[in-house]
Design an enzyme around this catalytic site. Sequence first.
Site, PDB file in Angstrom:
ATOM      1  N   ASP A  35      -6.237  -7.109   4.106  1.00  0.00           N
ATOM      2  CA  ASP A  35      -7.393  -6.489   3.461  1.00  0.00           C
ATOM      3  C   ASP A  35      -8.319  -7.567   2.909  1.00  0.00           C
ATOM      4  OD1 ASP A  35      -8.940  -4.361   2.344  1.00  0.00           O
ATOM      5  OD2 ASP A  35      -8.023  -4.787   0.391  1.00  0.00           O
ATOM      6  N   ASP A  54      -2.742 -18.041   0.872  1.00  0.00           N
ATOM      7  CA  ASP A  54      -3.805 -18.645   0.054  1.00  0.00           C
ATOM      8  C   ASP A  54      -4.493 -19.774   0.819  1.00  0.00           C
ATOM      9  OD1 ASP A  54      -1.430 -20.100  -0.115  1.00  0.00           O
ATOM     10  OD2 ASP A  54      -1.732 -20.713  -2.199  1.00  0.00           O
ATOM     11  N   LYS A  98       3.272 -15.267   2.167  1.00  0.00           N
ATOM     12  CA  LYS A  98       3.596 -16.124   1.021  1.00  0.00           C
ATOM     13  C   LYS A  98       5.107 -16.307   0.989  1.00  0.00           C
ATOM     14  CE  LYS A  98       1.486 -17.365  -2.300  1.00  0.00           C
ATOM     15  NZ  LYS A  98       1.083 -18.769  -2.635  1.00  0.00           N
ATOM     16  N   TYR A 107       0.823  -1.207   0.000  1.00  0.00           N
ATOM     17  CA  TYR A 107       0.000   0.000   0.000  1.00  0.00           C
ATOM     18  C   TYR A 107       0.862   1.264   0.000  1.00  0.00           C
ATOM     19  CZ  TYR A 107      -4.637  -2.048   0.852  1.00  0.00           C
ATOM     20  OH  TYR A 107      -5.836  -2.710   0.739  1.00  0.00           O
ATOM     21  N   ASP A 157     -12.082  -9.271   4.660  1.00  0.00           N
ATOM     22  CA  ASP A 157     -13.393  -9.259   3.995  1.00  0.00           C
ATOM     23  C   ASP A 157     -14.003 -10.662   3.979  1.00  0.00           C
ATOM     24  OD1 ASP A 157     -13.338  -6.524   3.414  1.00  0.00           O
ATOM     25  OD2 ASP A 157     -14.076  -6.813   1.367  1.00  0.00           O
TER      26      ASP A 157
HETATM   27  C1  IPM Z   1     -10.315  -1.402   4.072  1.00  0.00           C
HETATM   28  C2  IPM Z   1     -10.582  -0.766   2.736  1.00  0.00           C
HETATM   29  C3  IPM Z   1      -9.433   0.186   2.417  1.00  0.00           C
HETATM   30  C4  IPM Z   1      -8.164  -0.632   2.314  1.00  0.00           C
HETATM   31  C5  IPM Z   1      -9.649   1.038   1.164  1.00  0.00           C
HETATM   32  C6  IPM Z   1     -10.928   1.838   1.218  1.00  0.00           C
HETATM   33  C7  IPM Z   1      -8.466   1.954   0.904  1.00  0.00           C
HETATM   34  O1  IPM Z   1     -10.762  -1.744   1.772  1.00  0.00           O
HETATM   35  O2  IPM Z   1     -10.153  -0.660   5.072  1.00  0.00           O
HETATM   36  O3  IPM Z   1     -10.279  -2.631   4.139  1.00  0.00           O
HETATM   37  O4  IPM Z   1      -7.892  -1.226   1.259  1.00  0.00           O
HETATM   38  O5  IPM Z   1      -7.444  -0.678   3.302  1.00  0.00           O
HETATM   39 MG    MG Z   2     -10.821  -3.727   2.536  1.00  0.00          MG
END
Ligand code: IPM
Ligand code: MG
Length: 350
Positions: free
Chosen positions: A244, A220, A187, A136, A248
Site C-alpha cells: 500500500d 524501508d 522486514k 489488513y 503510493d
Molecule cells: C489502496 C487504498 C486502500 C488500501 C484503502 C482505500 C482501503 O489505499 O487501494 O491502496 O489501503 O488498500
Molecule cells: Mg493505498
Amino acid sequence: MTDLLLLPGDGIGPEVTAEVRRVAQALAPELSIDERPFGGASYDAHGVPLTDEALAAAKAARAVLMGAVGGPKWNGVPRDKRPEAGLLNLRAGMGVFANLRPALCFGPLADASSLKRELVEGLDIMIVRELTGGIYFGEPRFIEDLPGGGKRAVDTQVYTTSEIERVARVAFELARGRRNKVASAEKSNVMDSGLLWREVVTDLHRREYADVELTHILADNAAMQIVKAPKQFDVLLTDNLFGDILSDAAAQLTGSLGMLPSAALGVPGAPGLYEPIHGSAPDIAGKGIANPLAAILSFEMALRWSLDRADLADRLFAAVERALDKGARTPDLGGQLTTAQMGDAVLAEL
Ligand code: IPM
Ligand code: MG
C-alpha cells in the site's frame, strides 16, 4: 454473463468510470456492462458498503472495475460499515490475492514527476502487492479500555506459507515476461512474518524460478531506493501493508496519482478486480476535473487480464499515449482539460 461490472463508488469514482463506459462502448460494443452502487453510495442506499447481491454480481462477472470509495461524509460510520470495509470485503470475497500495480512513466509526463527527468524517464516498475492477507485482515484486532485509563489497540500481521507462495508465483511469472528480476521487500530484520516471507520466497525461487534474478530488500530500504534510483526495480513483490505504502510512493514518480491503474487477480479463470489507485479525491469530486486515465488504463488491464482482448488493450494503450503526446492534460498534469474532454481525447485517438 456480464462481461464488465462497474462499481463507480464515491467521490470522483462515478466521474472516471463514466469515461470508462464511453471508451468501452466505443472500443468493444460487444461487451455487456452492468453497474452496482458500492462504498459510501451503497451504504447510503442499503446500509452496507457492499451488498451480498453486489458481491454475487462481482463474482459472476468476467471483470469488475471499481472507481473509488470513501470520503469525509462517512467518517462517523462504524469501521465495519465504512466504504473502505466494502472494498476489503470485495477483495476478500473475490479472492483477488495478487495486486498488480504498474508504475509506468509516460515520456511526455516525465517533467510532471517530483524527481528529475533522468531518474524517471522510461520507468517501468510492476509492484505485486499481496491483497487479501496480512495486517489488513489478521485477527485479533480490537481497541480495548485499560483499567487505569487509556486504551490499547491491536492489529495482527499474519501470513501463511501458501499465501506467500501464491503471490510470489505471480511475481516470478510476470518477471519472466519482463526484465526477469524480482525484488522481494519485507522486514525480516524485525518481524517473524517477514522472516517467513523471505524463507518462502527463497525456497520457491530455488525450486521453480532459479532463472529469475531474485533479490531481498528490507521494506524501508525499498522506500528509499524507490525515490533514489527507481529504475533499478523490475518486479517488486511485497505484502499488503508495505505494498500500500510503496505503491503510493512509486505512483508519484510517474507524475500523477491520476495516471495509475491496478489489477487484482485470483486463481486463473476467476474474475479480476480493476481499480485506479487514486482514491475518491473528495477535494475535487463533482467538479468534472478528475483525470480519468487511471480508470481507463484499469480497463486496459481488464481487457488484457480478464477479457482475453490483448489486441484491444494494445490499441487503447496506444491511444492514451498518443493523446498525451498531443498534449492532453487534466489539471493534475498541469493542464486544463475536464474529465470528459480527456475521455474525448482518448476516444479521438481510437
Ligand atoms: C489502496 C487504498 C486502500 C488500501 C484503502 C482505500 C482501503 O489505499 O487501494 O491502496 O489501503 O488498500
Ligand atoms: Mg493505498
